[in-house]
Design a protein around this motif. Structure first.
Motif, PDB file in Angstrom:
ATOM      1  N   THR A 120       6.101 -11.823  91.838  1.00  0.00           N
ATOM      2  CA  THR A 120       6.066 -12.957  92.761  1.00  0.00           C
ATOM      3  C   THR A 120       6.927 -14.070  92.185  1.00  0.00           C
ATOM      4  N   VAL A 121       7.748 -14.676  93.034  1.00  0.00           N
ATOM      5  CA  VAL A 121       8.611 -15.769  92.619  1.00  0.00           C
ATOM      6  C   VAL A 121       8.040 -17.083  93.143  1.00  0.00           C
ATOM      7  N   THR A 122       7.865 -18.032  92.244  1.00  0.00           N
ATOM      8  CA  THR A 122       7.419 -19.377  92.602  1.00  0.00           C
ATOM      9  C   THR A 122       8.444 -20.377  92.090  1.00  0.00           C
ATOM     10  N   GLU A 123       8.190 -21.646  92.309  1.00  0.00           N
ATOM     11  CA  GLU A 123       9.095 -22.673  91.793  1.00  0.00           C
ATOM     12  C   GLU A 123       9.164 -22.630  90.266  1.00  0.00           C
ATOM     13  N   GLY A 124       8.155 -22.048  89.644  1.00  0.00           N
ATOM     14  CA  GLY A 124       8.144 -21.942  88.188  1.00  0.00           C
ATOM     15  C   GLY A 124       8.843 -20.708  87.653  1.00  0.00           C
ATOM     16  N   GLY A 125       9.328 -19.827  88.535  1.00  0.00           N
ATOM     17  CA  GLY A 125       9.999 -18.617  88.092  1.00  0.00           C
ATOM     18  C   GLY A 125       9.316 -17.355  88.604  1.00  0.00           C
ATOM     19  N   ILE A 126       9.552 -16.251  87.918  1.00  0.00           N
ATOM     20  CA  ILE A 126       9.024 -14.965  88.324  1.00  0.00           C
ATOM     21  C   ILE A 126       7.809 -14.611  87.471  1.00  0.00           C
ATOM     22  N   ARG A 127       6.800 -13.996  88.086  1.00  0.00           N
ATOM     23  CA  ARG A 127       5.600 -13.567  87.369  1.00  0.00           C
ATOM     24  C   ARG A 127       5.101 -12.257  87.969  1.00  0.00           C
ATOM     25  N   PRO A 128       4.258 -11.507  87.234  1.00  0.00           N
ATOM     26  CA  PRO A 128       3.658 -10.312  87.826  1.00  0.00           C
ATOM     27  C   PRO A 128       2.796 -10.683  89.030  1.00  0.00           C
ATOM     28  N   ALA A 129       2.890  -9.893  90.067  1.00  0.00           N
ATOM     29  CA  ALA A 129       2.074 -10.138  91.257  1.00  0.00           C
ATOM     30  C   ALA A 129       0.619  -9.770  90.972  1.00  0.00           C
ATOM     31  N   THR A 130      -0.289 -10.414  91.665  1.00  0.00           N
ATOM     32  CA  THR A 130      -1.702 -10.076  91.557  1.00  0.00           C
ATOM     33  C   THR A 130      -2.001  -8.854  92.429  1.00  0.00           C
ATOM     34  N   ARG A 131      -3.128  -8.226  92.189  1.00  0.00           N
ATOM     35  CA  ARG A 131      -3.525  -7.083  93.023  1.00  0.00           C
ATOM     36  C   ARG A 131      -3.681  -7.497  94.481  1.00  0.00           C
ATOM     37  N   THR A 132      -4.180  -8.694  94.699  1.00  0.00           N
ATOM     38  CA  THR A 132      -4.328  -9.170  96.070  1.00  0.00           C
ATOM     39  C   THR A 132      -2.974  -9.301  96.749  1.00  0.00           C
ATOM     40  N   GLU A 133      -2.000  -9.846  96.043  1.00  0.00           N
ATOM     41  CA  GLU A 133      -0.654  -9.974  96.605  1.00  0.00           C
ATOM     42  C   GLU A 133      -0.039  -8.607  96.890  1.00  0.00           C
ATOM     43  N   VAL A 134      -0.200  -7.682  95.954  1.00  0.00           N
ATOM     44  CA  VAL A 134       0.364  -6.348  96.143  1.00  0.00           C
ATOM     45  C   VAL A 134      -0.305  -5.644  97.316  1.00  0.00           C
ATOM     46  N   ALA A 135      -1.628  -5.759  97.416  1.00  0.00           N
ATOM     47  CA  ALA A 135      -2.344  -5.126  98.526  1.00  0.00           C
ATOM     48  C   ALA A 135      -1.862  -5.651  99.868  1.00  0.00           C
ATOM     49  N   GLN A 136      -1.582  -6.935  99.945  1.00  0.00           N
ATOM     50  CA  GLN A 136      -1.059  -7.517 101.179  1.00  0.00           C
ATOM     51  C   GLN A 136       0.308  -6.939 101.510  1.00  0.00           C
ATOM     52  N   ARG A 137       1.127  -6.677 100.503  1.00  0.00           N
ATOM     53  CA  ARG A 137       2.463  -6.143 100.728  1.00  0.00           C
ATOM     54  C   ARG A 137       2.432  -4.659 101.097  1.00  0.00           C
ATOM     55  N   VAL A 138       1.418  -3.955 100.630  1.00  0.00           N
ATOM     56  CA  VAL A 138       1.257  -2.548 101.016  1.00  0.00           C
ATOM     57  C   VAL A 138       0.984  -2.444 102.511  1.00  0.00           C
ATOM     58  N   GLY A 139       0.188  -3.370 103.018  1.00  0.00           N
ATOM     59  CA  GLY A 139      -0.132  -3.367 104.444  1.00  0.00           C
ATOM     60  C   GLY A 139      -0.900  -2.126 104.857  1.00  0.00           C
ATOM     61  N   SER A 140      -0.470  -1.483 105.922  1.00  0.00           N
ATOM     62  CA  SER A 140      -1.196  -0.339 106.477  1.00  0.00           C
ATOM     63  C   SER A 140      -0.705   0.998 105.940  1.00  0.00           C
ATOM     64  N   VAL A 141       0.194   0.969 104.950  1.00  0.00           N
ATOM     65  CA  VAL A 141       0.714   2.216 104.390  1.00  0.00           C
ATOM     66  C   VAL A 141      -0.425   3.020 103.774  1.00  0.00           C
ATOM     67  N   GLU A 142      -0.524   4.295 104.131  1.00  0.00           N
ATOM     68  CA  GLU A 142      -1.629   5.128 103.663  1.00  0.00           C
ATOM     69  C   GLU A 142      -1.269   6.010 102.481  1.00  0.00           C
ATOM     70  N   ALA A 143       0.002   6.073 102.109  1.00  0.00           N
ATOM     71  CA  ALA A 143       0.407   6.913 100.980  1.00  0.00           C
ATOM     72  C   ALA A 143      -0.344   6.495  99.722  1.00  0.00           C
ATOM     73  N   SER A 144      -0.738   7.470  98.931  1.00  0.00           N
ATOM     74  CA  SER A 144      -1.492   7.147  97.719  1.00  0.00           C
ATOM     75  C   SER A 144      -0.588   6.695  96.582  1.00  0.00           C
ATOM     76  N   VAL A 145       0.705   6.982  96.689  1.00  0.00           N
ATOM     77  CA  VAL A 145       1.674   6.550  95.685  1.00  0.00           C
ATOM     78  C   VAL A 145       2.872   5.933  96.405  1.00  0.00           C
ATOM     79  N   ILE A 146       3.273   4.743  95.969  1.00  0.00           N
ATOM     80  CA  ILE A 146       4.479   4.098  96.495  1.00  0.00           C
ATOM     81  C   ILE A 146       5.399   3.812  95.323  1.00  0.00           C
ATOM     82  N   LEU A 147       6.635   4.292  95.419  1.00  0.00           N
ATOM     83  CA  LEU A 147       7.639   4.069  94.384  1.00  0.00           C
ATOM     84  C   LEU A 147       8.641   3.045  94.893  1.00  0.00           C
ATOM     85  N   CYS A 148       8.890   2.009  94.097  1.00  0.00           N
ATOM     86  CA  CYS A 148       9.765   0.917  94.530  1.00  0.00           C
ATOM     87  C   CYS A 148      10.742   0.556  93.420  1.00  0.00           C
ATOM     88  N   GLY A 149      11.758  -0.222  93.781  1.00  0.00           N
ATOM     89  CA  GLY A 149      12.724  -0.712  92.805  1.00  0.00           C
ATOM     90  C   GLY A 149      12.973  -2.186  93.011  1.00  0.00           C
TER      91      GLY A 149
END
Length: 240
Positions: A120-149
């Motif tokens: 997650t990028v804020t005015e203070g820079g980049i930091r690891p996203a929280t589980r809540t943030e990641v879950a929101q970004r997953v949305g309705s995707v049902e795959a048990s594994v998501i690979l990203c870059g």
């Protein structure tokens, strides 16, 4: 899994050689393949015959859909250097790809090739996203594994429902800076080429993050010879 090669064919060759020693059954490519100041045409030549499951990143989209005057330096150099058949290959790549009905390949997030998934990028820079943030970004995707870059940073997170999201890091560019949505640096901290291996153990998944040495000094010289001195420090040190 490999991602964010950015035309660094020497780093790609080192990763493929290392993967061969580990008896990897399937390599997948998560995009941002050729754009950069190194060897876009040679990178495409290396990958196209291999037939890896491959998706496009934001740079493939930009290179094949934007007018030249709208492109950044990396996209413009690659677009001008690559052959028409190679550009056609990039243009035909899907934005996402579902494998084995349970593993989804995305570049950024399922909805955007420009959005960060595990950071997650804020005015203070980049930091690891929280589980809540990641879950929101997953949305309705049902795959048990998501690979990203996209962010070039090796990271994994398992959500409360068991879904696993993995970023293997960048093969070819270990650091960069960006100003969207706020100025920030993404830095791995070393010049190594990075990838990851995903394996199943019973009902669970195990992720191994790997870093491979290659001749980064030659890559620095190659980038500088192509007018990209801004790549010197990232390639040499993994920092901006």
């Amino acid at each position: 899994m490999i991602s964010d090669i950015h035309g660094n064919v020497a780093a790609l060759n080192a990763v493929l050689a290392d993967a061969a020693t580990r008896h990897v059954e399937q390599i997948v490519n998560l995009g941002d393949i050729c754009s950069g100041g190194l060897f876009p045409r040679e990178t495409a030549d290396r990958l196209m015959p291999l037939g890896f499951p491959t998706i496009r990143g934001n740079h493939e989209r930009q290179m094949t859909e934007q007018a030249p005057e709208c492109m950044g330096l990396s996209d413009c150099y690659a677009a001008e250097t690559m052959r028409p058949s190679q550009l056609a290959w990039l243009a035909a790549l899907p934005a996402t790809l579902l494998l084995f009905d349970d593993v989804l390949l995305v570049h950024g997030t399922p909805d955007s090739d420009l959005s960060y998934f595990l950071e997650t990028v804020t005015e203070g820079g980049i930091r690891p996203a929280t589980r809540t943030e990641v879950a929101q970004r997953v949305g309705s995707v049902e795959a048990s594994v998501i690979l990203c870059g996209h962010t070039h940073l090796q990271r994994e997170i398992t959500l409360e429902d068991g879904r696993l999201i993995v970023n293997p890091g960048s093969v070819g560019l270990p650091a960069y800076d960006d100003d969207r949505p706020f100025p920030h640096l993404a830095e791995s901290g070393s010049p190594h080429a990075r990838y990851a291996v995903l394996s199943s153990e019973g009902s669970s998944w195990v992720v191994e993050f790997l870093s491979v040495r290659y001749d980064c000094e030659q890559a620095v010289c190659d980038a500088e010879a192509n007018g990209r001195k801004d790549w010197s420090n990232p390639l040499r040190t993994g920092t901006v």
